[in-house]
Design a protein around this motif. Structure first.
Motif, mmCIF file in Angstrom:
data_model
loop_
_atom_site.group_PDB
_atom_site.id
_atom_site.type_symbol
_atom_site.label_atom_id
_atom_site.label_comp_id
_atom_site.label_asym_id
_atom_site.label_seq_id
_atom_site.Cartn_x
_atom_site.Cartn_y
_atom_site.Cartn_z
ATOM 1 N N ALA A 285 0.833 -1.205 0.000
ATOM 2 C CA ALA A 285 0.000 0.000 0.000
ATOM 3 C C ALA A 285 0.863 1.249 0.000
ATOM 4 C CB ALA A 285 -0.931 -0.017 1.215
ATOM 5 N N ALA A 286 1.953 1.219 0.762
ATOM 6 C CA ALA A 286 2.870 2.364 0.776
ATOM 7 C C ALA A 286 3.488 2.571 -0.596
ATOM 8 C CB ALA A 286 3.960 2.147 1.821
ATOM 9 N N ALA A 287 3.926 1.492 -1.237
ATOM 10 C CA ALA A 287 4.553 1.599 -2.552
ATOM 11 C C ALA A 287 3.581 2.161 -3.581
ATOM 12 C CB ALA A 287 5.077 0.237 -2.989
ATOM 13 N N LEU A 288 2.335 1.730 -3.537
ATOM 14 C CA LEU A 288 1.338 2.264 -4.463
ATOM 15 C C LEU A 288 1.119 3.752 -4.239
ATOM 16 C CD1 LEU A 288 -1.156 -0.721 -4.354
ATOM 17 C CD2 LEU A 288 0.062 0.083 -6.391
ATOM 18 N N ALA A 289 1.138 4.182 -2.984
ATOM 19 C CA ALA A 289 1.001 5.609 -2.692
ATOM 20 C C ALA A 289 2.186 6.387 -3.235
ATOM 21 C CB ALA A 289 0.868 5.827 -1.178
#
Length: 389
Positions: A285-289
């Protein structure tokens, strides 16, 4: 007992005691435990792509950890699939993804792919670059061309032959039909942010294709917009067989990735590699953000401003500037990088003495023109203090 003393008593001595104890951050600013403010121009070693406490990153991580924090590799979840799909779309090549926790683990997986390629095709050795850095676990360390951190942990199980970085002729001589793979950084990070000559990566691609070796691009530091491109190899117009990623991909959350293109993407059979925490939903989720919020046009604009500002400085301690994008080294005329780092800290800037004569600058990709100007305005006095102090 202060925090520094407590750290020294509790931790192994491999890091020494870091000079600053940070308490919080916001954007490109961080504050230490005593309340002193710093402009962060190292970004957790090219990790905090969106800066500290970026609202989109906080929201994505908070929502995910409140929904599903961990699954292991026994189950799949949508964030990991979305991330793999997004990476492949940005790369524009037919590939497959493996998710890990760090750059070292990504390079370990890449090495296992190369070794399997070697075993299935009768190839027995690997080529890497002198002064290259690929990690500190035994496999990754075997690829790392820095004797000072490598030699005391050998011998290594993999036959790795080192060549001077940037020398296409030396690379050509070292690689033949018995070579399983070539590991290279598009720009060497820990060596002092050293870019290769024009055409070097294209030459490496040609050599690998001609001999049947796999070309591995270690983009642990250089990817995710750091050089003004999503991936540094894109500026060279070549596609590696294997790409390794980490650092800036998670924006501060631990994640690594391996992308195998073509046949390299299907070398692993079921059960041949894995990771309990790799592809963790929160890190994905962090990487997608991060991927949703990196602005390449902004990176290119402020990177040029930083380079121009540094090149305009005339100082007896400053020899020049090298690197790509928001990943630069101020190269010194003397081995005073540690003194520059200390003087910068006193002046309220965090930088990194990556080599005795090179100071690494890798600020968050959201750094502003005003923050760039603040560093370049302060640097002459910092250099003077380091030169004479």
């Amino acid at each position: 007992m202060n925090l520094y003393d407590r750290f020294e008593r509790a931790f192994m001595p491999n890091y020494g005691v870091p000079p600053v104890a940070l308490a919080r951050g916001e954007g490109t600013l961080v504050w230490d435990v005593d309340g002193k403010e710093y402009l962060d121009f190292i970004g957790g070693i090219a990790v905090t792509s969106l800066g500290h406490a970026h609202p989109a990153l906080v929201a994505a991580v908070s929502a995910q950890v409140a929904t599903l924090a961990h699954t292991s590799n026994l189950f799949l979840h949508e964030p990991e699939v979305l991330l793999a799909e997004r990476l492949l779309a940005l790369l524009g090549g037919p590939g497959r993804v493996f998710l890990a926790n760090s750059g070292t683990e990504a390079n370990e997986a890449a090495l296992k792919l190369v070794i399997k390629h070697g075993k299935t095709t009768g190839r027995g050795y690997v080529v890497a670059a002198e002064m290259g850095f690929h990690g500190r676990t035994l496999g990754a360390l075997s690829l790392t061309g820095k004797p000072s951190i490598r030699d005391q942990f050998g011998p290594f199980p993999t036959d790795v032959r080192f060549v001077p970085y940037g020398d296409a002729g030396a690379l050509d001589k070292a690689v033949d039909e018995n070579c399983a793979g070539i590991f290279l950084e598009p720009t060497q990070g820990e060596a002092g942010v050293v870019p290769p000559p024009d055409g070097y990566f294209a030459a490496a691609r040609e050599i690998a294709t001609r001999t049947g070796a796999l070309l591995v691009a270690d983009e642990i530091q250089s990817a995710i917009g750091r050089t003004g491109h999503w991936f540094a190899h894109q500026a060279d117009g070549v596609l590696p067989d294997i790409l390794t990623l980490a650092k800036g991909l998670g924006g501060g959350l631990p994640i690594g990735a391996v992308v195998g293109f073509g046949e390299a993407g299907t070398l692993f059979a079921k059960g041949e590699h894995g990771s309990t925490f790799g592809g963790n939903p929160v890190s994905c989720a962090a990487a997608l953000a991060v991927l949703d919020n990196v602005d390449l046009a902004h990176v290119r604009e402020v990177a040029q401003r930083l380079r121009d500002g540094l090149e305009a400085i005339e100082h007896p301690l400053l020899k020049g500037v090298r690197g790509r994008g928001l990943w630069l080294a101020a190269v010194l005329t003397e081995d005073r990088a540690a003194q520059v780092q200390a003087a910068a800290q006193q002046a309220g800037f965090l930088v990194n003495a990556v080599q005795p004569d090179a100071v690494r600058l890798a600020p968050p990709l959201v750094v502003t023109p005003a923050e760039i100007d603040a560093l370049t305005a302060a640097l002459p006095a910092i250099l003077t203090e380091a030169h004479h102090g």
